[in-house]
Design a protein around this motif. Structure first.
Motif, mmCIF file in Angstrom:
data_model
loop_
_atom_site.group_PDB
_atom_site.id
_atom_site.type_symbol
_atom_site.label_atom_id
_atom_site.label_comp_id
_atom_site.label_asym_id
_atom_site.label_seq_id
_atom_site.Cartn_x
_atom_site.Cartn_y
_atom_site.Cartn_z
ATOM 1 N N SER A 66 0.949 -1.108 0.071
ATOM 2 C CA SER A 66 0.001 0.016 0.240
ATOM 3 C C SER A 66 0.935 1.326 -0.013
ATOM 4 O O SER A 66 1.678 1.465 0.963
ATOM 5 N N ARG A 105 -2.146 10.325 -2.629
ATOM 6 C CA ARG A 105 -3.121 9.388 -2.922
ATOM 7 C C ARG A 105 -2.504 8.163 -2.588
ATOM 8 O O ARG A 105 -1.513 7.875 -2.433
ATOM 9 N N ILE A 106 -3.426 7.111 -2.342
ATOM 10 C CA ILE A 106 -2.938 5.655 -1.846
ATOM 11 C C ILE A 106 -3.313 5.141 -3.042
ATOM 12 O O ILE A 106 -4.281 4.952 -3.922
ATOM 13 N N PHE A 107 -2.093 4.083 -3.399
ATOM 14 C CA PHE A 107 -2.168 3.239 -4.324
ATOM 15 C C PHE A 107 -1.756 1.845 -4.099
ATOM 16 O O PHE A 107 -1.110 1.463 -3.087
ATOM 17 N N ASP A 108 -2.498 0.726 -4.389
ATOM 18 C CA ASP A 108 -2.140 -0.499 -4.307
ATOM 19 C C ASP A 108 -1.065 -1.040 -5.206
ATOM 20 O O ASP A 108 -1.298 -0.807 -6.407
ATOM 21 N N GLU A 121 1.657 5.260 -0.476
ATOM 22 C CA GLU A 121 1.079 6.696 -0.548
ATOM 23 C C GLU A 121 2.123 7.474 -1.350
ATOM 24 O O GLU A 121 3.340 7.484 -1.177
ATOM 25 N N GLN A 156 -2.602 0.541 -8.551
ATOM 26 C CA GLN A 156 -4.029 0.937 -8.623
ATOM 27 C C GLN A 156 -4.600 1.812 -7.790
ATOM 28 O O GLN A 156 -4.295 1.473 -6.479
ATOM 29 N N ASP A 157 -5.075 2.802 -8.262
ATOM 30 C CA ASP A 157 -5.570 4.033 -7.236
ATOM 31 C C ASP A 157 -6.962 3.547 -6.369
ATOM 32 O O ASP A 157 -7.480 2.417 -6.935
ATOM 33 N N GLU A 158 -7.429 4.546 -5.694
ATOM 34 C CA GLU A 158 -8.821 4.093 -4.911
ATOM 35 C C GLU A 158 -9.752 4.073 -5.836
ATOM 36 O O GLU A 158 -10.879 3.527 -5.507
ATOM 37 N N ASP A 159 -9.818 4.426 -7.121
ATOM 38 C CA ASP A 159 -10.993 4.628 -7.918
ATOM 39 C C ASP A 159 -10.792 3.321 -9.027
ATOM 40 O O ASP A 159 -11.549 3.287 -9.882
#
Length: 99
Positions: free
Chosen positions: A19, A30-33, A21, A49-52
């Motif tokens: 995870s 923004r947080i990305f996986d 930032e 992959q972002d939160e959207d």
């Protein structure tokens, strides 16, 4: 496309976890996986992959201290090549799981 050998690596996940930032040019965090990390010849990439749910591929480089960092890929051809190779592997894994 498939002639290039893709090798999975773990430089970013080992250093920062899965995870991440990240802060953009405007200073917004923004947080990305982290979905995957791989190397093609001498270049390394991370798929995030972002939160959207938007997926992007970033280049993994080393900073001045030798630590891994992520940077945007400015060259469209390089970005498309990296994403296509990742898609081929990810899609073939999904096909194998369905069998």
């Amino acid at each position: 496309m498939s002639e290039q050998k893709l090798q999975f690596i773990d430089r970013i996940s080992s250093a920062f976890g899965t995870s991440l930032e990240m802060t953009d040019e405007q200073g917004t965090s923004r947080i990305f996986d982290l979905l995957a990390e791989f190397q093609i010849e001498a270049k390394a990439y991370a798929v995030v992959q972002d939160e959207d749910g938007e997926i992007d591929v970033l280049r993994i480089t080393d900073n001045a201290q030798g630590e891994p960092q992520l940077e945007t890929i400015e060259d469209d051809e390089e970005w498309e090549n990296a994403m296509e190779l990742y898609d081929e592997v990810a899609f073939s894994d999904e096909l194998e799981e369905e069998k």
